[in-house]
Design a protein around this motif. Structure first.
Motif, PDB file in Angstrom:
ATOM      1  N   MET A   1       1.809  -9.362  -1.293  1.00  0.00           N
ATOM      2  CA  MET A   1       0.503  -8.995  -0.813  1.00  0.00           C
ATOM      3  C   MET A   1      -0.341  -8.602  -2.027  1.00  0.00           C
ATOM      4  O   MET A   1       0.141  -7.951  -2.938  1.00  0.00           O
ATOM      5  CB  MET A   1       0.621  -7.826   0.159  1.00  0.00           C
ATOM      6  N   LYS A   2      -1.597  -9.021  -2.003  1.00  0.00           N
ATOM      7  CA  LYS A   2      -2.488  -8.770  -3.129  1.00  0.00           C
ATOM      8  C   LYS A   2      -3.875  -8.418  -2.594  1.00  0.00           C
ATOM      9  O   LYS A   2      -4.397  -9.090  -1.709  1.00  0.00           O
ATOM     10  CB  LYS A   2      -2.564 -10.018  -4.010  1.00  0.00           C
ATOM     11  N   LEU A   3      -4.455  -7.367  -3.149  1.00  0.00           N
ATOM     12  CA  LEU A   3      -5.797  -6.936  -2.776  1.00  0.00           C
ATOM     13  C   LEU A   3      -6.715  -7.179  -3.962  1.00  0.00           C
ATOM     14  O   LEU A   3      -6.439  -6.738  -5.073  1.00  0.00           O
ATOM     15  CB  LEU A   3      -5.799  -5.446  -2.419  1.00  0.00           C
ATOM     16  N   THR A   4      -7.818  -7.892  -3.728  1.00  0.00           N
ATOM     17  CA  THR A   4      -8.782  -8.202  -4.779  1.00  0.00           C
ATOM     18  C   THR A   4     -10.159  -7.710  -4.351  1.00  0.00           C
ATOM     19  O   THR A   4     -10.595  -7.987  -3.233  1.00  0.00           O
ATOM     20  CB  THR A   4      -8.856  -9.726  -5.026  1.00  0.00           C
ATOM     21  N   MET A  61      -8.980   3.692  -5.153  1.00  0.00           N
ATOM     22  CA  MET A  61      -8.172   2.987  -4.149  1.00  0.00           C
ATOM     23  C   MET A  61      -6.858   3.730  -3.968  1.00  0.00           C
ATOM     24  O   MET A  61      -6.243   4.180  -4.929  1.00  0.00           O
ATOM     25  CB  MET A  61      -7.894   1.549  -4.593  1.00  0.00           C
ATOM     26  N   GLN A  62      -6.439   3.863  -2.723  1.00  0.00           N
ATOM     27  CA  GLN A  62      -5.201   4.580  -2.411  1.00  0.00           C
ATOM     28  C   GLN A  62      -4.355   3.700  -1.516  1.00  0.00           C
ATOM     29  O   GLN A  62      -4.839   3.151  -0.531  1.00  0.00           O
ATOM     30  CB  GLN A  62      -5.538   5.887  -1.712  1.00  0.00           C
ATOM     31  N   LEU A  63      -3.091   3.583  -1.861  1.00  0.00           N
ATOM     32  CA  LEU A  63      -2.156   2.810  -1.056  1.00  0.00           C
ATOM     33  C   LEU A  63      -1.237   3.776  -0.344  1.00  0.00           C
ATOM     34  O   LEU A  63      -0.655   4.663  -0.960  1.00  0.00           O
ATOM     35  CB  LEU A  63      -1.333   1.874  -1.932  1.00  0.00           C
ATOM     36  N   GLU A  64      -1.131   3.610   0.965  1.00  0.00           N
ATOM     37  CA  GLU A  64      -0.270   4.483   1.752  1.00  0.00           C
ATOM     38  C   GLU A  64       0.661   3.625   2.575  1.00  0.00           C
ATOM     39  O   GLU A  64       0.238   2.706   3.260  1.00  0.00           O
ATOM     40  CB  GLU A  64      -1.126   5.355   2.674  1.00  0.00           C
TER      41      GLU A  64
END
Length: 68
Positions: A1-4, A61-64
């Motif tokens: 998974m990739k967030l751009t 940005m925060q990843l939970e």
């Protein structure tokens, strides 16, 4: 998974799978789902990001991860 996040295009793209998109559907204004040839969602695009999220939130940005 990739967030751009593309600040120039003012868009966010969440790539969920490595398979290419075969078709797209705008499910609400500025929110687009990409589907592969089997009809599974492989990407989510959000346009007009600066109108949806304050700039200070984008800078942090925060990843939970929830659950197992």
């Amino acid at each position: 998974m990739k967030l751009t996040i593309d600040r120039q295009a003012d868009a966010l793209y969440l790539d969920l799978a490595e398979s290419p998109a075969a078709e797209s559907e705008e499910i609400s204004p500025g929110v687009i789902l990409d589907y592969n040839a089997e009809g599974k969602v492989v990407g989510i695009e959000m346009l007009h990001l600066s109108q949806r999220v304050p700039a200070e939130k984008l800078a942090k940005m925060q990843l939970e991860s929830v659950g197992g």
